[in-house]
Scaffold this motif. Structure first.
Motif, PDB file in Angstrom:
ATOM      1  N   GLY A  71      -5.879  15.243 -12.730  1.00  0.00           N
ATOM      2  CA  GLY A  71      -4.667  15.192 -12.662  1.00  0.00           C
ATOM      3  C   GLY A  71      -4.157  14.075 -11.757  1.00  0.00           C
ATOM      4  O   GLY A  71      -4.524  13.385 -11.189  1.00  0.00           O
ATOM      5  N   GLU A  72      -2.693  13.651 -12.392  1.00  0.00           N
ATOM      6  CA  GLU A  72      -2.206  12.541 -11.667  1.00  0.00           C
ATOM      7  C   GLU A  72      -1.015  12.964 -10.792  1.00  0.00           C
ATOM      8  O   GLU A  72      -0.359  13.975 -10.474  1.00  0.00           O
ATOM      9  N   GLY A  73      -0.725  12.074  -9.809  1.00  0.00           N
ATOM     10  CA  GLY A  73       0.185  12.041  -8.617  1.00  0.00           C
ATOM     11  C   GLY A  73       0.701  10.822  -8.392  1.00  0.00           C
ATOM     12  O   GLY A  73       0.396   9.506  -9.153  1.00  0.00           O
ATOM     13  N   LEU A  74       1.466  10.464  -7.489  1.00  0.00           N
ATOM     14  CA  LEU A  74       2.194   9.434  -7.182  1.00  0.00           C
ATOM     15  C   LEU A  74       0.905   8.339  -6.481  1.00  0.00           C
ATOM     16  O   LEU A  74       0.819   7.210  -6.694  1.00  0.00           O
ATOM     17  N   ARG A  75      -0.232   8.859  -5.975  1.00  0.00           N
ATOM     18  CA  ARG A  75      -1.288   8.058  -5.438  1.00  0.00           C
ATOM     19  C   ARG A  75      -2.507   8.339  -6.251  1.00  0.00           C
ATOM     20  O   ARG A  75      -3.674   7.656  -5.895  1.00  0.00           O
ATOM     21  N   TRP A 138      -0.814  -0.001 -13.420  1.00  0.00           N
ATOM     22  CA  TRP A 138      -0.059   0.848 -12.472  1.00  0.00           C
ATOM     23  C   TRP A 138       0.457   0.077 -11.374  1.00  0.00           C
ATOM     24  O   TRP A 138      -0.170  -1.185 -10.852  1.00  0.00           O
ATOM     25  N   ARG A 143       4.543   3.941 -10.116  1.00  0.00           N
ATOM     26  CA  ARG A 143       4.780   4.028 -11.492  1.00  0.00           C
ATOM     27  C   ARG A 143       3.482   3.430 -12.162  1.00  0.00           C
ATOM     28  O   ARG A 143       3.309   2.542 -12.227  1.00  0.00           O
ATOM     29  N   ARG A 159     -10.383   6.859 -13.162  1.00  0.00           N
ATOM     30  CA  ARG A 159      -9.264   7.364 -12.316  1.00  0.00           C
ATOM     31  C   ARG A 159      -9.317   6.512 -11.045  1.00  0.00           C
ATOM     32  O   ARG A 159     -10.275   5.824 -10.677  1.00  0.00           O
ATOM     33  N   GLU A 161      -7.288   5.935  -7.393  1.00  0.00           N
ATOM     34  CA  GLU A 161      -6.350   6.529  -6.303  1.00  0.00           C
ATOM     35  C   GLU A 161      -6.410   5.484  -5.238  1.00  0.00           C
ATOM     36  O   GLU A 161      -7.375   4.826  -4.881  1.00  0.00           O
TER      37      GLU A 161
END
Length: 173
Positions: A71-75, A138, A143, A159, A161
């Motif tokens: 899963g993705e998020g802002l970080r 990124w 964004r 991934r 992070e």
């Protein structure tokens, strides 16, 4: 006087030296300081495979290959490892940078994205850009680019992070 003119100017960000005091306008805020904000030097970090990479400003970028999306998020963002390969590059913003933000058809200047998001001039150099083959994947913490997402049918996921940054110089002094 000069500060009134600075506040009324159409320029949303400006700096003014007033005999030992710096007046720094940043959108709807005005800072009076003994010296100008510290500017971050430009940087570039090569990422040749999974691992944890130190980035100027006290942050880290964790790069991993995983078997299924977390899963993705802002970080955190994820890409299809079949489509995006090493090496990647993490670097500071440069004049003329462009990218294709997720959810947008066309390309956009990174500077215009920063302006739309009201990101302070000092922060712009500090925000890491992750680049692959000359394409910005990124704007870390803000964004991702359109496309290159992990496939729905499984496959290896790349991934990325980013750790939380240290307090901003604007708030911290």
């Amino acid at each position: 006087g000069a500060i009134d003119a600075q506040l009324q100017s159409p320029a949303p960000q400006s700096d003014l030296a007033l005999g030992g005091v710096w007046s720094c306008r940043r959108y709807d805020r005005l800072f009076l300081r003994g010296e100008p904000f510290f500017a971050t030097d430009s940087y570039e970090v090569e990422i040749d495979g999974p691992g944890v990479f130190a980035i100027p400003g006290g942050r880290e970028l964790k790069v991993s290959l995983i078997s299924r999306s977390a899963g993705e998020g802002l970080r955190a963002v994820e890409f299809d490892a079949e489509k995006v390969s090493f090496p990647l590059r993490v670097r500071s913003f440069r004049k003329g940078d462009r990218f294709q933000p997720s959810g947008m058809a066309g390309h956009k200047k990174v500077k215009d994205f920063f302006v739309d998001e009201k990101i302070l001039r000092e922060e712009r150099q500090r925000i890491p850009l992750v680049e692959w083959k000359g394409q910005i994947l990124w704007i870390a913490g803000w964004r991702r680019c359109a496309g290159l997402a992990p496939g729905q049918d499984g496959g290896t996921v790349l991934r990325l992070e980013i750790s939380v940054s240290d307090p901003s110089p604007v708030n911290g002094g």
